[in-house]
Motif scaffolding. Sequence first.
Motif, PDB file in Angstrom:
ATOM      1  N   ASN A 288      -9.549  -2.056  -3.533  1.00  0.00           N
ATOM      2  CA  ASN A 288      -9.121  -3.246  -4.267  1.00  0.00           C
ATOM      3  C   ASN A 288      -7.921  -2.918  -5.161  1.00  0.00           C
ATOM      4  O   ASN A 288      -8.028  -2.097  -6.080  1.00  0.00           O
ATOM      5  CB  ASN A 288     -10.288  -3.778  -5.119  1.00  0.00           C
ATOM      6  CG  ASN A 288      -9.903  -5.001  -5.938  1.00  0.00           C
ATOM      7  OD1 ASN A 288      -8.909  -5.675  -5.649  1.00  0.00           O
ATOM      8  ND2 ASN A 288     -10.691  -5.286  -6.969  1.00  0.00           N
ATOM      9  N   ARG A 289      -6.794  -3.521  -4.928  1.00  0.00           N
ATOM     10  CA  ARG A 289      -5.584  -3.274  -5.719  1.00  0.00           C
ATOM     11  C   ARG A 289      -5.327  -4.389  -6.740  1.00  0.00           C
ATOM     12  O   ARG A 289      -4.365  -4.320  -7.501  1.00  0.00           O
ATOM     13  CB  ARG A 289      -4.362  -3.169  -4.795  1.00  0.00           C
ATOM     14  CG  ARG A 289      -4.481  -2.065  -3.759  1.00  0.00           C
ATOM     15  CD  ARG A 289      -4.698  -0.707  -4.391  1.00  0.00           C
ATOM     16  NE  ARG A 289      -4.939   0.349  -3.419  1.00  0.00           N
ATOM     17  CZ  ARG A 289      -5.364   1.554  -3.725  1.00  0.00           C
ATOM     18  NH1 ARG A 289      -5.632   1.842  -4.984  1.00  0.00           N
ATOM     19  NH2 ARG A 289      -5.555   2.466  -2.785  1.00  0.00           N
ATOM     20  N   ARG A 290      -6.197  -5.414  -6.734  1.00  0.00           N
ATOM     21  CA  ARG A 290      -6.009  -6.521  -7.669  1.00  0.00           C
ATOM     22  C   ARG A 290      -6.384  -6.092  -9.083  1.00  0.00           C
ATOM     23  O   ARG A 290      -7.355  -5.343  -9.284  1.00  0.00           O
ATOM     24  CB  ARG A 290      -6.876  -7.710  -7.242  1.00  0.00           C
ATOM     25  CG  ARG A 290      -6.675  -8.956  -8.092  1.00  0.00           C
ATOM     26  CD  ARG A 290      -7.382 -10.147  -7.450  1.00  0.00           C
ATOM     27  NE  ARG A 290      -8.816  -9.952  -7.365  1.00  0.00           N
ATOM     28  CZ  ARG A 290      -9.660 -10.243  -8.373  1.00  0.00           C
ATOM     29  NH1 ARG A 290      -9.197 -10.707  -9.517  1.00  0.00           N
ATOM     30  NH2 ARG A 290     -10.950 -10.056  -8.218  1.00  0.00           N
ATOM     31  N   ILE A 291      -5.642  -6.557 -10.074  1.00  0.00           N
ATOM     32  CA  ILE A 291      -5.915  -6.226 -11.474  1.00  0.00           C
ATOM     33  C   ILE A 291      -7.106  -7.040 -11.957  1.00  0.00           C
ATOM     34  O   ILE A 291      -7.124  -8.268 -11.847  1.00  0.00           O
ATOM     35  CB  ILE A 291      -4.685  -6.510 -12.363  1.00  0.00           C
ATOM     36  CG1 ILE A 291      -3.510  -5.623 -11.939  1.00  0.00           C
ATOM     37  CG2 ILE A 291      -5.026  -6.280 -13.836  1.00  0.00           C
ATOM     38  CD1 ILE A 291      -2.222  -5.936 -12.666  1.00  0.00           C
ATOM     39  N   ILE A 292      -8.105  -6.355 -12.487  1.00  0.00           N
ATOM     40  CA  ILE A 292      -9.293  -7.033 -13.013  1.00  0.00           C
ATOM     41  C   ILE A 292      -9.086  -7.322 -14.494  1.00  0.00           C
ATOM     42  O   ILE A 292      -8.843  -6.417 -15.292  1.00  0.00           O
ATOM     43  CB  ILE A 292     -10.555  -6.165 -12.800  1.00  0.00           C
ATOM     44  CG1 ILE A 292     -10.825  -6.017 -11.300  1.00  0.00           C
ATOM     45  CG2 ILE A 292     -11.757  -6.773 -13.503  1.00  0.00           C
ATOM     46  CD1 ILE A 292     -12.003  -5.122 -10.969  1.00  0.00           C
TER      47      ILE A 292
END
Length: 550
Positions: A288-292
């Motif tokens: 997962n490369r999405r910013i949390i």
Amino acid sequence: MIVKNQTKYIRNFSIIAHIDHGKSTLSDRIIEICSRSSKLFKLKSSEKILDSMDLEREKGITIKAQNVTLRYISDDGNEYQLNLIDTPGHMDFIYEVFRSLSACEGALLVIDARKGIQAQTLDTLLHAKRMDVKVIPVINKIDLIDQDPSPIVSNISRITEINANNFLTCSAKTGYGIKNIIENVVRYVPSPSGREEDLLEALIIDSWFDRYLGIIFLIRIKSGRVLVGDRIKILGIDRSYCIKSMGIFNPNKVERKKLSVGEIGWIICKIKHIDEKPVGRMITHYSNRRIIKRSSNIGEVQSQIYSSLFPTEDGSYQSLRDALIKLHLNDSSFSFVPECSDIFGNGFNCGFLGLFHLKIMKERLRREYNVEVISTIPKLIHEIEMKDRTVLHTNDPNKLSAIKNIKEIREPFSHCKILSPKKYFGKIIDLCAKKRGKQIEVLHLGNQILLIYEIPTSEVISDFLDLLKSVSEGYASLEHKFHRFKKEKIVCVDILINGKKMSCLSSIVHQKKSKEHSKKLIKLIVESLPRQQFNVIIQAAIGKTVIMRS
């Protein structure tokens, strides 16, 4: 029968209360009813399921928050998954409570019918409301009062600003009202948000070390799902880990192949060491490369007192270091840094939330890791403003003595809330005055009174609570936290034995308290030193001026 991980039928809730108000007993009764409902296991009536540490059972208090996953068949015919977290009541472990609330949508606020609301309970209630946790108030120990509980409920309702009609009554000891509490949890605590098909977001709410399995994480799945064999990453730590096993506590450790949104469970990745503090961080899949952006709601905790720990045996420094690293994993409110003493050798300067926290950690070192330690006099952080307006902070009296060009020294003060029956008002006022307290506000709450004071932290952590209980016949309660630094006449008191300064015995005190402090310390040293064939002269000095001697 429900689909196991359907969030509509999941309820995450914690039990919060002041010490000795019956949280753990209530937890046991809830587990007992759920075990009968789902026929998972048989619980002995005298068993303290969630107080698993020997220290907890001996002292009769909860030290670590504990989680259990239960199955419950409700009166509406549906089966629910209840994730219950029992929390500590002592103010030195309040961080455990905040951590637990971050993983829940609801909380049972338990209040002793005889003692009523306590100052610390009010603070915990406010924190729960700020975190948008649904609070269900419960009046416990109803079997110990011989009157209609309505006046008690009415008074507590005025103090807490919770509608009196929302209060539940029970006796955790006899089991009265427990099923009604569970039904209210099912009915009013919101189900978890998030979807299983979303990307994985899991909050680490606890961690501990196992000598065979490595670091074990307790997590709450906020969204998505995680499977055995998945590769994950902990945000802020640039490494990936493979999940070797996972599961839940029911309260026994049960392995599962999957944890889904809304669930609370444990995962093992066979990690032997981790430098960063894991609690409060988010876990996601490594791919997962999405910013949390999701917040954990677990804030940093500032240590209140500091004490140096040194091993009593030569060659035990590494054992002590390893033990402290593992304890820090399990209690992130505890901190430590290496230091060296000219008397005791190598050790660690450690931060704690209070004197009881220090006592418990020393006992855990001895019992869990077989490491005996010597601790120095607890110290507080003081603020120093230099003549060039530079501001420094230190808890080391020897460093403070060496600093030149000091403009002023500021002492830490605590914001204190004292809740008491009105008839003890005068005695409490006198006690606060003796402790150099400044009155901020007085609130009349029915037949009780809430006094808000600013008191030096050194006075609060010493014997203030014991004296408060004494003057109020045990009815007054105290909640305190650091407020600010304030300019005071502060001095460094050094201890000299036969003319030699003992650095580890130096302390920072208020000038008015220096002689009283020195007298107590010298008496303690005299009682501790073995008898000698020659005179041992013990002196207390401020700078070059001797103020007390044995």
